[in-house]
Scaffold this active site. Structure first.
Site, PDB file in Angstrom:
ATOM      1  N   HIS A 205       0.861  -1.188   0.000  1.00  0.00           N
ATOM      2  CA  HIS A 205       0.000   0.000   0.000  1.00  0.00           C
ATOM      3  C   HIS A 205       0.906   1.250   0.000  1.00  0.00           C
ATOM      4  CE1 HIS A 205      -2.302   3.116   2.189  1.00  0.00           C
ATOM      5  NE2 HIS A 205      -3.341   2.597   1.567  1.00  0.00           N
ATOM      6  N   PRO A 206       0.435   2.388  -0.542  1.00  0.00           N
ATOM      7  CA  PRO A 206       1.331   3.554  -0.650  1.00  0.00           C
ATOM      8  C   PRO A 206       1.955   4.049   0.653  1.00  0.00           C
ATOM      9  CG  PRO A 206      -0.635   3.884  -1.950  1.00  0.00           C
ATOM     10  CD  PRO A 206      -0.855   2.614  -1.184  1.00  0.00           C
ATOM     11  N   ASN A 207       1.358   3.730   1.805  1.00  0.00           N
ATOM     12  CA  ASN A 207       2.004   4.217   3.032  1.00  0.00           C
ATOM     13  C   ASN A 207       3.078   3.246   3.543  1.00  0.00           C
ATOM     14  OD1 ASN A 207       0.795   2.220   4.577  1.00  0.00           O
ATOM     15  ND2 ASN A 207      -0.652   3.578   5.637  1.00  0.00           N
ATOM     16  N   LYS A 208       3.295   2.126   2.836  1.00  0.00           N
ATOM     17  CA  LYS A 208       4.293   1.141   3.293  1.00  0.00           C
ATOM     18  C   LYS A 208       5.704   1.551   2.852  1.00  0.00           C
ATOM     19  CE  LYS A 208       1.216  -1.452   5.284  1.00  0.00           C
ATOM     20  NZ  LYS A 208       0.038  -0.559   5.244  1.00  0.00           N
ATOM     21  N   ASN A 209       6.715   0.802   3.330  1.00  0.00           N
ATOM     22  CA  ASN A 209       8.097   1.229   3.059  1.00  0.00           C
ATOM     23  C   ASN A 209       8.465   1.121   1.582  1.00  0.00           C
ATOM     24  OD1 ASN A 209       7.836   1.231   5.829  1.00  0.00           O
ATOM     25  ND2 ASN A 209       9.996   0.805   6.158  1.00  0.00           N
TER      26      ASN A 209
END
Ligand code: PLP
Length: 404
Positions: A205-209
């Site tokens: 997901h876009p908030n992951k590293n």
């Protein structure tokens, strides 16, 4: 509110409502997180778009091969979310109605929704207040003859003790589905999360590293499981020759596109650099928050782990007892000062669906207290030390001004 943060109130938008972000301020708004996509990846995505092959194809295969290499040669398959990887792992492990799966109440609700999705029952175990992960000491007392698996979560990227986890699972003949959505790039005793263990689930997901926009990966044990994962990923279909088709299991539509896989291929080489930067920023937070003055305000910090965690998030727990305002007001004041924050997460068993299934307030008091007060501060690779200084300055000013 900090004078430096902005000089005028929000102007109304065209529909007359206040805009979400201040319009005029000295410093730009600092979001809680922001993905870092390089130009080469953008060009690579354009190439895929021009190639004539958009859905799962050569880029998916290439991404899986690279992920498998990263995971020490274990089979890896990619999907269009992290959520479905856990659901598929449960299905491969033949977990369903009548079975129980032990998990934590402090996670994104996907973690336990997938257990319900396959018809099994989540069994929550309270958290360790220091790590904020499932309390391994309490797991054994939650095991019943119906227990089939443990589904632990590495909150903020801090790994659950894999040795103890493996010990409990082996002793009680349980499968492990690691919800490593947040711990891609973390280590356990020098070994990469994903390179050992049972099922390991990652989210991109876009908030992951690293991100594939939406997407996820499942690390499996052998080729039999990998083939099953492929079937569950796409309608259960198995193809043979030019025209052979069979459907052996009821699968879904969980395949990743080549466009998304190309984003992942562009992200993977940056993992180390992103995580090094995250670690540096986390150290900056500690330099400023792990001081007698800051400690006196009662803020709880995460474990200062600079060896293993990928610092997916930097989360503090607000001092509920000593604070005259609620978390939402702290967030609103930080927002007004140009700083984005988040809540990861409300306690799962307190959601309406879970209450209807019988859980109630007081069932997991440690998780409930932490979930009421946890606050995610900005942390992403493009941030600077000055950004951290700004966040800490604003936060401590707010806490000091509203001390009970
Ligand atoms: C702990 C945890 N589990 C599961 C998920 C689900 O991942 P996805 O959003 O890719 O489905 C996430 C992602 O937000 C997560 O943080």
């Amino acid at each position: 509110m900090s004078a430096a943060a902005r000089t005028e109130p929000n102007p109304p938008s065209s529909d007359g409502r206040a805009t979400a972000e201040p319009a005029e301020r000295v410093l730009p708004f600092l979001p809680m997180t922001r993905p870092a996509i390089d130009e080469e990846t953008i060009v690579g995505v354009a190439d895929v778009l021009r190639s004539g092959w958009l859905t799962s194809g050569p880029k998916v295969k290439e991404f899986e091969a690279k992920l498998s290499e990263y995971c020490g040669g274990r089979p890896v398959r990619v999907f269009n979310s992290g959520t479905c990887t856990m659901e598929i792992a449960l299905r491969i492990a033949e977990i369903g109605p009548g079975h129980e799966v032990i998990t934590t109440p402090l996670s994104w609700v996907a973690t336990s929704n997938v257990i319900l999705e396959v018809g099994a029952r989540p069994v929550f175990v309270d958290i360790d207040p220091v790590t904020r992960n499932i309390d391994l000491e309490r797991i054994e007392s939650a095991i019943t003859p119906e227990t089939r698996a443990i589904l632990p979560v590495d909150l903020a990227g801090l790994p659950v003790d894999r040795d103890r986890l493996r010990g409990i699972a082996t002793q009680h003949h349980l499968r492990i589905i690691e919800d490593a959505a947040q711990s891609f790039g973390s280590l356990w005793r020098g070994r990469r999360i994903g390179s050992f263990g049972d099922f390991v689930s990652f989210s991109f997901h876009p908030n992951k590293n690293i991100t594939t926009i939406e997407g996820g990966a499942l690390v499996l044990n052998d080729e039999r499981e990998a083939k099953l994962a492929e079937q569950y990923r796409l309608q259960g279909v198995v193809r043979t020759g030019f025209d052979g088709m069979e459907v052996e299991v009821v699968g879904g539509k969980f395949n990743l596109t080549d466009v998304a896989a190309r984003v992942g291929l562009g992200q993977l080489p940056h993992l180390q650099e992103f995580n090094t930067k995250r670690r540096e920023l986390a150290r900056n937070y500690f330099d400023l928050l792990d001081t007698p003055d800051a400690r006196a305000l009662g803020l709880e910090l995460p474990p200062a782990d600079f060896e293993q965690t990928n610092w997916h998030m930097f989360q503090v727990v607000l001092p509920e007892e000593r604070l005259a305002i609620k978390r939402a007001e702290v967030m609103a004041l930080l927002h007004a000062a140009g700083i984005g924050t988040g809540v990861h997460y409300p306690a799962i068993h307190r959601f309406a669906v879970y209450q209807r299934l019988g859980w109630k307030e007081g069932d997991f008091p440690i998780a409930e207290r932490v979930c009421r007060n946890i606050l995610t501060l900005p942390l992403f690779p493009a941030m600077t030390r000055a950004d951290v200084n700004r966040v800490v300055h604003e936060l401590l000013t707010i806490l000091a001004a509203h001390r009970k």
